[in-house]
Scaffold this motif. Sequence first.
Motif, PDB file in Angstrom:
ATOM      1  N   ASN A 157       0.829  -1.216   0.000  1.00  7.65           N
ATOM      2  CA  ASN A 157       0.000   0.000   0.000  1.00  7.65           C
ATOM      3  C   ASN A 157       0.859   1.260   0.000  1.00  7.65           C
ATOM      4  O   ASN A 157       0.517   2.271  -0.603  1.00  7.65           O
ATOM      5  CB  ASN A 157      -0.948  -0.001   1.207  1.00  7.65           C
ATOM      6  CG  ASN A 157      -0.196  -0.103   2.522  1.00  7.65           C
ATOM      7  OD1 ASN A 157       0.857  -0.747   2.592  1.00  7.65           O
ATOM      8  ND2 ASN A 157      -0.693   0.526   3.567  1.00  7.65           N
ATOM      9  N   VAL A 158       2.016   1.198   0.665  1.00 10.13           N
ATOM     10  CA  VAL A 158       2.919   2.358   0.730  1.00 10.13           C
ATOM     11  C   VAL A 158       3.587   2.578  -0.631  1.00 10.13           C
ATOM     12  O   VAL A 158       3.752   3.718  -1.075  1.00 10.13           O
ATOM     13  CB  VAL A 158       3.990   2.136   1.830  1.00 10.13           C
ATOM     14  CG1 VAL A 158       5.035   3.232   1.816  1.00 10.13           C
ATOM     15  CG2 VAL A 158       3.337   2.031   3.194  1.00 10.13           C
ATOM     16  N   GLN A 159       3.923   1.484  -1.299  1.00  6.08           N
ATOM     17  CA  GLN A 159       4.664   1.597  -2.568  1.00  6.08           C
ATOM     18  C   GLN A 159       3.839   2.218  -3.698  1.00  6.08           C
ATOM     19  O   GLN A 159       4.389   2.709  -4.673  1.00  6.08           O
ATOM     20  CB  GLN A 159       5.164   0.223  -3.018  1.00  6.08           C
ATOM     21  CG  GLN A 159       6.236  -0.322  -2.099  1.00  6.08           C
ATOM     22  CD  GLN A 159       6.901  -1.571  -2.662  1.00  6.08           C
ATOM     23  OE1 GLN A 159       7.028  -1.745  -3.858  1.00  6.08           O
ATOM     24  NE2 GLN A 159       7.334  -2.452  -1.784  1.00  6.08           N
ATOM     25  N   VAL A 160       2.501   2.182  -3.558  1.00  2.00           N
ATOM     26  CA  VAL A 160       1.679   2.732  -4.644  1.00  2.00           C
ATOM     27  C   VAL A 160       1.132   4.125  -4.320  1.00  2.00           C
ATOM     28  O   VAL A 160       0.399   4.706  -5.102  1.00  2.00           O
ATOM     29  CB  VAL A 160       0.500   1.788  -5.015  1.00  2.00           C
ATOM     30  CG1 VAL A 160       1.031   0.500  -5.600  1.00  2.00           C
ATOM     31  CG2 VAL A 160      -0.379   1.512  -3.798  1.00  2.00           C
ATOM     32  N   ASP A 161       1.484   4.660  -3.158  1.00  5.47           N
ATOM     33  CA  ASP A 161       1.001   5.984  -2.768  1.00  5.47           C
ATOM     34  C   ASP A 161       2.226   6.860  -2.479  1.00  5.47           C
ATOM     35  O   ASP A 161       2.884   6.697  -1.447  1.00  5.47           O
ATOM     36  CB  ASP A 161       0.112   5.829  -1.516  1.00  5.47           C
ATOM     37  CG  ASP A 161      -0.444   7.158  -1.044  1.00  5.47           C
ATOM     38  OD1 ASP A 161       0.250   8.184  -1.172  1.00  5.47           O
ATOM     39  OD2 ASP A 161      -1.579   7.152  -0.545  1.00  5.47           O
ATOM     40  N   MET A 162       2.530   7.772  -3.417  1.00  7.72           N
ATOM     41  CA  MET A 162       3.784   8.518  -3.321  1.00  7.72           C
ATOM     42  C   MET A 162       3.925   9.284  -2.013  1.00  7.72           C
ATOM     43  O   MET A 162       5.015   9.373  -1.454  1.00  7.72           O
ATOM     44  CB  MET A 162       3.917   9.487  -4.511  1.00  7.72           C
ATOM     45  CG  MET A 162       3.982   8.813  -5.850  1.00  7.72           C
ATOM     46  SD  MET A 162       5.171   7.469  -5.886  1.00  7.72           S
ATOM     47  CE  MET A 162       6.685   8.354  -6.164  1.00  7.72           C
ATOM     48  N   LYS A 163       2.804   9.827  -1.518  1.00  2.76           N
ATOM     49  CA  LYS A 163       2.879  10.615  -0.279  1.00  2.76           C
ATOM     50  C   LYS A 163       3.301   9.687   0.889  1.00  2.76           C
ATOM     51  O   LYS A 163       4.231   9.990   1.632  1.00  2.76           O
ATOM     52  CB  LYS A 163       1.507  11.249  -0.003  1.00  2.76           C
ATOM     53  CG  LYS A 163       1.556  12.341   1.018  1.00  2.76           C
ATOM     54  CD  LYS A 163       0.296  13.196   0.968  1.00  2.76           C
ATOM     55  CE  LYS A 163       0.232  14.055   2.212  1.00  2.76           C
ATOM     56  NZ  LYS A 163      -0.527  13.436   3.294  1.00  2.76           N
ATOM     57  N   LEU A 164       2.613   8.562   0.979  1.00  2.00           N
ATOM     58  CA  LEU A 164       2.938   7.598   2.043  1.00  2.00           C
ATOM     59  C   LEU A 164       4.367   7.093   1.886  1.00  2.00           C
ATOM     60  O   LEU A 164       5.100   6.893   2.861  1.00  2.00           O
ATOM     61  CB  LEU A 164       1.990   6.392   1.988  1.00  2.00           C
ATOM     62  CG  LEU A 164       0.551   6.580   2.420  1.00  2.00           C
ATOM     63  CD1 LEU A 164      -0.193   5.251   2.355  1.00  2.00           C
ATOM     64  CD2 LEU A 164       0.492   7.127   3.846  1.00  2.00           C
ATOM     65  N   LEU A 165       4.760   6.893   0.612  1.00  2.00           N
ATOM     66  CA  LEU A 165       6.090   6.348   0.332  1.00  2.00           C
ATOM     67  C   LEU A 165       7.193   7.284   0.830  1.00  2.00           C
ATOM     68  O   LEU A 165       8.096   6.864   1.567  1.00  2.00           O
ATOM     69  CB  LEU A 165       6.223   6.104  -1.177  1.00  2.00           C
ATOM     70  CG  LEU A 165       7.566   5.612  -1.678  1.00  2.00           C
ATOM     71  CD1 LEU A 165       7.920   4.266  -1.059  1.00  2.00           C
ATOM     72  CD2 LEU A 165       7.568   5.469  -3.192  1.00  2.00           C
ATOM     73  N   CYS A 187      10.616   6.420  -7.511  1.00  2.00           N
ATOM     74  CA  CYS A 187      10.922   7.355  -6.414  1.00  2.00           C
ATOM     75  C   CYS A 187      11.532   8.655  -6.942  1.00  2.00           C
ATOM     76  O   CYS A 187      11.288   9.732  -6.391  1.00  2.00           O
ATOM     77  CB  CYS A 187      11.885   6.718  -5.411  1.00  2.00           C
ATOM     78  SG  CYS A 187      11.175   5.280  -4.611  1.00  2.00           S
TER      79      CYS A 187
END
Length: 443
Positions: A157-165, A187
């Motif tokens: 889920n983190v890898q597909v959401d740039m903000k979370l990433l 990235c």
Amino acid sequence: MMLVCFLACVKSGRAYCPIDVNVPLSRTEAIIREVEPEIILTTEPLEIDSDRIKELQEINEIISTTDGKADSSNYVTAEDVFYIIFTSGSTGTPKGVQITRDCLDNFIKWALCLGSGTAQEKVYTFMNQAPFSFDLSVMDLYLCLYTGGTLFALGKNVQVDMKLLYEALRRSGINKWISTPSFADVCLADPIFSGELLPDLTDFLFCGEILTNKTVSRLKKRFPGANVVNTYGPTESTCAITEINVTDEINEKYSPLPVGKPKDGTWIRISDENGNAVVDGEKGEIVIIGDSVSIGYWNNAEKNKKSFGRTTVNGVEYRFYRTGDEGYIIDGMLHYCGRIDNQVKLHGYRIELEDIESNLLKIHGIIQAVVLPKYRDGKVSSLVAGVVLSEATEDEKTAAESIKSKLKMTLPEYMIPKKIKFLSNIPRTNNGKIDRKAVGGVL
Ligand code: AMP
């Protein structure tokens, strides 16, 4: 929990075989049928009729009632299989690569020295990007466990959401970056991805697909203090077996970049069509010989005969693996030139195009199928399928959506072609094989 389960398996003398929860049930069932596991440990409910399943609650109960100590005489031995990782197979059924504890040990000993090295006094934080069912994760997982480091896993889920990433990376404190180059490209899309975001980063360790000069230049600019290391190897040789620290000089001198020199205990032979070694500088199939080559595919004598064998180097017998990769050697350095078959890498995922084709042919109404890669910047950027239907359709859009959703029941998401095109015929060569060149003109 997956890591706990891996260690529980090997400490009780069993190999483990990781399967991602996102793999469709039918493929999971096919793997389970193949390996006939003694125990199936699952972190999510599994719709399979088996009395061998232990779900999360039961696993937690077992953990809470034991002291975690295992009798070391039960551990998997050096020659035992440590894990089996399944990769895409050209017949439509995945192949299980068996890696022994010896293979893993020999890989770790070498990988500890990659980049600025990890076998030092300091313990490091490693980034995990690849799912544990892919062999790239072996690099971060075992370097970390071996050195008592910290593993910072980036969830799907983190890898597909740039903000979370970026938020996750900011608090990660990672020193060692392990990923496919494609993930670094994702990235790099935002200038925020720089040495300021990751002040403790010392090394980028890449594997699994082509590392381009452009990616290296961008990383060097944003992370002036970090090493960028290109490593190469298939799952069949335990993660990676060659390396090169891509300095500015190397990046300027070579385009495309080399994949470097083999590790100790490993030799590269470049073979012609008859299996004879060619001279330096000449192209041929990359054959890997050495102490981390798999003992073969699980339960697949035919494929093993084709791809694996034994040979002697300096009086010692080693296993070898015919990779299907094309390459050449200059100055002892391996250069990768692509594949001699229909395997591709899409965003770091290994895919046999025939695997998708044979699953397309299982769909009612499809009588012929072909899948081709589309390239951007020298790398595969998407897949396109051409299908011939038994009865032509008037509504191609709906038919394409229906094919994709049926395909998702047998194949993982990353193997689903982006586009489906409808053809009246698929060109064939004189011996009846799909004429991929000719198809390329139509798709
Ligand atoms: P996998 O078994 O998923 O690790 O995929 C192995 C394949 O990925 C190899 O046989 C190559 O075709 C490709 N590959 C791995 N590392 C590199 C690299 N550094 N550069 C180019 N291709 C690579």
